[in-house]
Design a protein around this motif. Structure first.
Motif, PDB file in Angstrom:
ATOM      1  N   ARG A 258      49.050   0.538  81.120  1.00 21.85           N
ATOM      2  CA  ARG A 258      48.421  -1.035  81.046  1.00 21.85           C
ATOM      3  C   ARG A 258      48.099  -1.275  79.695  1.00 21.85           C
ATOM      4  O   ARG A 258      48.478  -2.419  79.236  1.00 21.85           O
ATOM      5  CB  ARG A 258      47.196  -0.759  81.912  1.00 21.85           C
ATOM      6  CG  ARG A 258      46.291  -2.174  82.028  1.00 21.85           C
ATOM      7  CD  ARG A 258      45.195  -1.802  82.908  1.00 21.85           C
ATOM      8  NE  ARG A 258      44.234  -1.171  82.497  1.00 21.85           N
ATOM      9  CZ  ARG A 258      44.015   0.092  83.338  1.00 21.85           C
ATOM     10  NH1 ARG A 258      44.814   0.352  84.275  1.00 21.85           N
ATOM     11  NH2 ARG A 258      42.911   1.004  83.009  1.00 21.85           N
ATOM     12  N   TYR A 259      47.567  -0.023  79.022  1.00 22.98           N
ATOM     13  CA  TYR A 259      47.221  -0.219  77.454  1.00 22.98           C
ATOM     14  C   TYR A 259      48.415  -0.802  76.795  1.00 22.98           C
ATOM     15  O   TYR A 259      48.519  -1.407  75.957  1.00 22.98           O
ATOM     16  CB  TYR A 259      46.563   0.905  76.991  1.00 22.98           C
ATOM     17  CG  TYR A 259      45.143   0.892  77.270  1.00 22.98           C
ATOM     18  CD1 TYR A 259      44.353   0.083  77.924  1.00 22.98           C
ATOM     19  CD2 TYR A 259      44.433   2.266  77.009  1.00 22.98           C
ATOM     20  CE1 TYR A 259      43.100   0.146  78.330  1.00 22.98           C
ATOM     21  CE2 TYR A 259      43.120   2.502  77.522  1.00 22.98           C
ATOM     22  CZ  TYR A 259      42.518   1.326  78.091  1.00 22.98           C
ATOM     23  OH  TYR A 259      41.148   1.468  78.742  1.00 22.98           O
ATOM     24  N   SER A 260      49.562   0.218  77.198  1.00 24.59           N
ATOM     25  CA  SER A 260      50.903  -0.124  76.217  1.00 24.59           C
ATOM     26  C   SER A 260      51.221  -1.697  76.865  1.00 24.59           C
ATOM     27  O   SER A 260      51.910  -2.248  75.848  1.00 24.59           O
ATOM     28  CB  SER A 260      51.756   0.835  76.739  1.00 24.59           C
ATOM     29  OG  SER A 260      52.224   0.795  78.153  1.00 24.59           O
ATOM     30  N   LEU A 261      51.186  -1.962  77.882  1.00 26.41           N
ATOM     31  CA  LEU A 261      51.699  -3.351  78.477  1.00 26.41           C
ATOM     32  C   LEU A 261      50.942  -4.382  77.632  1.00 26.41           C
ATOM     33  O   LEU A 261      51.357  -5.475  77.031  1.00 26.41           O
ATOM     34  CB  LEU A 261      51.509  -3.501  79.989  1.00 26.41           C
ATOM     35  CG  LEU A 261      51.972  -4.833  80.515  1.00 26.41           C
ATOM     36  CD1 LEU A 261      53.401  -5.224  80.044  1.00 26.41           C
ATOM     37  CD2 LEU A 261      51.497  -4.729  81.894  1.00 26.41           C
ATOM     38  N   ILE A 262      49.538  -4.192  77.459  1.00 28.38           N
ATOM     39  CA  ILE A 262      48.560  -4.981  76.704  1.00 28.38           C
ATOM     40  C   ILE A 262      48.978  -5.170  75.427  1.00 28.38           C
ATOM     41  O   ILE A 262      49.104  -6.265  74.873  1.00 28.38           O
ATOM     42  CB  ILE A 262      47.127  -4.570  77.059  1.00 28.38           C
ATOM     43  CG1 ILE A 262      46.615  -4.776  78.591  1.00 28.38           C
ATOM     44  CG2 ILE A 262      46.080  -5.678  76.114  1.00 28.38           C
ATOM     45  CD1 ILE A 262      45.450  -4.442  78.874  1.00 28.38           C
TER      46      ILE A 262
END
Length: 361
Positions: A258-262
């Motif tokens: 999620r963090y990498s996507l964000i």
């Protein structure tokens, strides 16, 4: 009627006849004469009623035995029971302690009771015409006169005392033997009791050992069960930990994704903004501001800046907006200075060997 019943009835008849006689008529001073009365039994109870009578004559009757109660007539000093059918004398004859004169002539005696030795006051004895045992006959000797009868009493008493000693010794030996047997019996009893105690002690020890083993086995089983429970708990904890770690890893991976996507979205947004800023800068500062594609962009930027300036906001906000505008213009100037080179690098006539100038901040 049998012969024994006949004799018994005759005896009772004769005793009843004796009772009919007045014994007082038979007493002369201290003497009672019951001789020639055809007696078969001695009327002891009647005689006991006359304790002053010390001389008793029972000779010439058919008396075959003397009752045990006769020995209680200890007041008698002289007894004449000769010419009867006596075969045996009572064992307690020695109780006649006052007896001095005893005439047993012409009876059927073979032995005398051992208690005869207790007649310590006996001074005169006649045992003639009795089928005496050899040793007793030798001790008795003849009793043809007063002197011989007195010697007979002395010798017979001595003989009976010897027999009494032998009997006493035999009795002592028998008692000693009985005591030894009793001791052996008691020893065997004690040994048996000791063995029984030891057996009970062993049984108790074995029972105690068995209970101890059962207790140890029970405790070992409890320990094994507890160990199993601990292993199960440990396994549950490990499984729970693994599940938690797996869940955390999944959550972490999901969060990371999620963090990498964000982050990727932020990067794309930044690139988009950077590209937008680049386009705005190109349209504002380059020679392309008069192009058809840049006119609406320049108009939108101008309107936005005018709108912000026209709004009645705080002085600090205005200063911030002006500062942002100044920084944006500087950034746009830098981007505009780099725009020709970027365009040249992306032009169709450019080659892979054309040098690229280093951008200095």
């Amino acid at each position: 009627m049998t012969i024994q019943e006949y004799k018994s009835s005759n005896s009772k008849l004769r005793m009843s006849k004796i009772k009919l006689l007045n014994l007082k008529d038979k007493i002369d001073g201290n003497e009672m004469d019951l001789s020639l009365c055809n007696l078969t039994e001695v009327p002891v109870k009647d005689l006991a009623a006359f304790p002053k009578v010390t001389v008793l004559d029972l000779s010439c009757n058919n008396i075959s035995s003397l009752p045990l109660e006769f020995c209680s007539l200890s007041h008698l000093v002289k007894i004449d029971i000769s010419k009867n059918q006596l075969t045996v004398l009572p064992d307690d004859l020695g109780r006649l302690s006052n007896l001095h004169h005893l005439d047993l002539y012409n009876n059927k005696l073979t032995i005398l009771p051992v208690s005869f030795s207790q007649l310590k006051n006996l001074k005169w004895l006649d045992l003639k015409d009795n089928p005496l045992e050899i040793n007793l006959a030798k001790a008795a000797g003849d009793c043809l006169d007063e002197k011989q009868c007195k010697q007979c009493a002395v010798r017979v008493l001595q003989h009976m005392r010897i027999l009494q000693d032998e009997v006493d010794k035999e009795r002592e030996r028998r008692l000693q033997k009985e005591k030894e047997l009793e001791k052996k019996k008691e020893a065997k009893q004690r040994e048996r009791e000791t063995k029984e105690r030891e057996a009970r002690k062993r049984e108790k020890a074995e029972e105690k050992e068995r209970k101890r083993k059962e207790y140890n086995a029970h405790m070992a089983a409890l320990a094994v069960q507890e160990q199993r429970n601990k292993r199960k708990e440990e396994k549950k904890r490990r499984n729970g930990q693994l599940a938690a770690d797996k869940k955390a890893a999944v959550e972490s991976a999901s969060k990371g994704r999620r963090y990498s996507l964000i982050g990727l979205l932020w990067k794309l947004l930044f690139l988009l903004l950077l590209g937008l800023a680049g386009v705005v800068g190109v349209c504002q500062l380059a020679e392309l501001n008069e192009e058809t594609g840049c006119v609406p962009i320049n108009s939108a930027v101008g309107n936005a800046l005018s709108w912000v300036q026209e709004q009645e906001v705080d002085l600090r906000v205005r200063e911030l907006v002006q500062e942002v505008d100044i920084r944006a213009r500087e950034l746009l100037q830098k981007l505009s200075s780099l725009a020709p080179q970027l365009l040249k690098s992306f032009s169709p006539t450019a080659t892979m060997t054309d040098p690229v100038e280093t951008v200095e901040n």
